[in-house]
Write a protein that holds these residues in place. Sequence first.
Motif, PDB file in Angstrom:
ATOM      1  N   SER A   1      44.839 -45.569  -0.589  1.00  0.00           N
ATOM      2  CA  SER A   1      45.623 -44.362  -0.300  1.00  0.00           C
ATOM      3  C   SER A   1      47.053 -44.754   0.078  1.00  0.00           C
ATOM      4  O   SER A   1      47.341 -45.911   0.408  1.00  0.00           O
ATOM      5  CB  SER A   1      44.988 -43.577   0.850  1.00  0.00           C
TER       6      SER A   1
ATOM      7  N   ASP B   1      49.300 -38.347  -0.027  1.00  0.00           N
ATOM      8  CA  ASP B   1      47.878 -38.381  -0.378  1.00  0.00           C
ATOM      9  C   ASP B   1      47.363 -36.987  -0.729  1.00  0.00           C
ATOM     10  O   ASP B   1      46.571 -36.824  -1.673  1.00  0.00           O
ATOM     11  CB  ASP B   1      47.063 -38.968   0.784  1.00  0.00           C
ATOM     12  N   ALA B   2      47.832 -35.996   0.005  1.00  0.00           N
ATOM     13  CA  ALA B   2      47.416 -34.617  -0.282  1.00  0.00           C
ATOM     14  C   ALA B   2      47.940 -34.174  -1.647  1.00  0.00           C
ATOM     15  O   ALA B   2      47.230 -33.510  -2.423  1.00  0.00           O
ATOM     16  CB  ALA B   2      47.923 -33.680   0.818  1.00  0.00           C
ATOM     17  N   ALA B   3      49.182 -34.552  -1.970  1.00  0.00           N
ATOM     18  CA  ALA B   3      49.766 -34.192  -3.265  1.00  0.00           C
ATOM     19  C   ALA B   3      49.029 -34.874  -4.409  1.00  0.00           C
ATOM     20  O   ALA B   3      48.769 -34.264  -5.459  1.00  0.00           O
ATOM     21  CB  ALA B   3      51.245 -34.574  -3.290  1.00  0.00           C
TER      22      ALA B   3
ATOM     23  N   LYS C   1      45.892 -35.852  -4.369  1.00  0.00           N
ATOM     24  CA  LYS C   1      44.569 -35.222  -4.461  1.00  0.00           C
ATOM     25  C   LYS C   1      44.640 -33.864  -5.155  1.00  0.00           C
ATOM     26  O   LYS C   1      43.743 -33.482  -5.916  1.00  0.00           O
ATOM     27  CB  LYS C   1      43.990 -35.060  -3.049  1.00  0.00           C
ATOM     28  N   ALA C   2      45.767 -33.147  -4.923  1.00  0.00           N
ATOM     29  CA  ALA C   2      45.923 -31.810  -5.510  1.00  0.00           C
ATOM     30  C   ALA C   2      46.456 -31.864  -6.942  1.00  0.00           C
ATOM     31  O   ALA C   2      46.577 -30.824  -7.599  1.00  0.00           O
ATOM     32  CB  ALA C   2      46.869 -30.975  -4.639  1.00  0.00           C
ATOM     33  N   GLY C   3      46.798 -33.067  -7.419  1.00  0.00           N
ATOM     34  CA  GLY C   3      47.311 -33.199  -8.777  1.00  0.00           C
ATOM     35  C   GLY C   3      48.772 -32.870  -8.929  1.00  0.00           C
ATOM     36  O   GLY C   3      49.241 -32.554 -10.022  1.00  0.00           O
ATOM     37  N   HIS C   4      49.509 -32.927  -7.817  1.00  0.00           N
ATOM     38  CA  HIS C   4      50.936 -32.576  -7.839  1.00  0.00           C
ATOM     39  C   HIS C   4      51.841 -33.800  -7.715  1.00  0.00           C
ATOM     40  O   HIS C   4      53.020 -33.670  -7.418  1.00  0.00           O
ATOM     41  CB  HIS C   4      51.264 -31.600  -6.699  1.00  0.00           C
TER      42      HIS C   4
ATOM     43  N   THR D   1      54.914 -41.024  -6.188  1.00  0.00           N
ATOM     44  CA  THR D   1      54.405 -40.390  -4.970  1.00  0.00           C
ATOM     45  C   THR D   1      53.529 -41.357  -4.179  1.00  0.00           C
ATOM     46  O   THR D   1      52.595 -41.949  -4.719  1.00  0.00           O
ATOM     47  CB  THR D   1      53.590 -39.124  -5.310  1.00  0.00           C
TER      48      THR D   1
END
Length: 492
Positions: free
Chosen positions: A22, A60-62, A64-67, A72
Amino acid sequence: MSDLHRLSIRELSEGLAQAKFSSRELTEHYLKRIAKIDTQVQSYITVTAEQALAQADAADAAIKAGHATTLTGLPIAHKDIFCTQGIKTTAGSKMLDNFISPYDATVVAKGKAAGLVTLGKVNMDEFAMGSTSENPHFGSTKNPWNLEHVPGGSSGGSAAVVAADLAPFATGTDTGGSIRQPASFCGLTGLKPTYGRVSRFGMIAYASSMDQGGPMARSAEDCAYLMNVMAGHDAKDSTSVQKEVDDYVSNLNDTSVKGLRIGIPKQYFNVQGLDADVKARVEESLKKLEEMGAILVEINLNMTEAYVPTYYLIAPAEASSNLQRFDGVRYGYRCEKPVDLMDLYKRSRSEGFGTEVQRRILIGTYALSAGYYDAYYVKAQKVRRLIQQDFLKAFENVDVIAAPSAPTTAYKIGANLSPTEMYLGDIYTLAVNLAGLPAINAPVGFDKNNLPVGLQLIGNYWSESQLLSVVHQYQQATDWHTKRAAIAEENA
């Protein structure tokens, strides 16, 4: 997970995309290395651990969300000349030791938009004026290849963090060689783009007609990834050029070395003070390029002797103008208990600026003063045009021009070079800034003391893709860019 710092930018990007690790794990890895190793290297002025971890979690959130973008979640270090919102921005000076920028430089903002994680701000020569990063206010940054030597300057902290594996890549600035020379001293790849290619908004000014930001990393490929983020027009910068930006990564194999005409200026290889080992390594790298199909063409650059005096009239003149804003009134350092306004000005500036900055302000103020403006500054600007025309004439017959990046390898810390000796050390890099051309440093070996040597390739305007491509292909055929200093192997 213990060898994440050995991975290239492409490998790090793929690892994050494939959830092999991550961004938080990667960021924590670098923060641990900084805590362990940077006490010896002294490359960071400010480490932004808390903010970095928050940015890593957002990355990490981006992902995971595919953004996510390509970069990144990757950590980066910024030269402390780029303004960073809410974080101290010193330009390596006591004058700005208490300055918290209310906004981000465009280069920093673009990095944030791409999802980069800021590890911190790194040391430099004060206001980018110098070649050693022996900073009178924040200490001397050490060269990871030999801690008794300087990393070069003014982007010495940027070079040192990458060479010590304390960041995978870093931003630098180049006004007269300040990306290429430290890249040479630390065995890295460093690109100085065409003037106007990278926004100067939020980059604290030294000499406005020559300052240019650029990437510093281990390889041309790594630099290309960062250039894809840094380059482009910016309406906030009146000197930023509205020109389509290449995809530097996709273009890495576009320029064929076979048939490439490389200009060899005979004046450059007869410079007094050119170290024999530096000359030998550069000539060996040119021979390698010739074996790869390049054509070496001897050329003349007849204005060589004018580079140093021309630069050291124009740059200090612009510095004198740019630094007059630091007066103890509006922001920055203010002397204690001034007796009147004149005392406030005089003591704030004499206490806030270091010796080299004061020297250049005085030279520049003299060159701009009534009675001397025409004799010095105006004449230097005319010679500057002749230097530019000298290069353009050469580019009628060659594709790129080759030179050493510096006449020597890294100096010893405390060598106490005279100003003249230090200025003459910039002989190979200054003209590129005077003419506004792009140029790149590539590591090409070591001297007898195991200190890195750099080859400089100079291109015509807007040829960053070509320069990166040529160096990339050279690096596919050699392994100098993969060599690591002993200190970089610590905590491996």
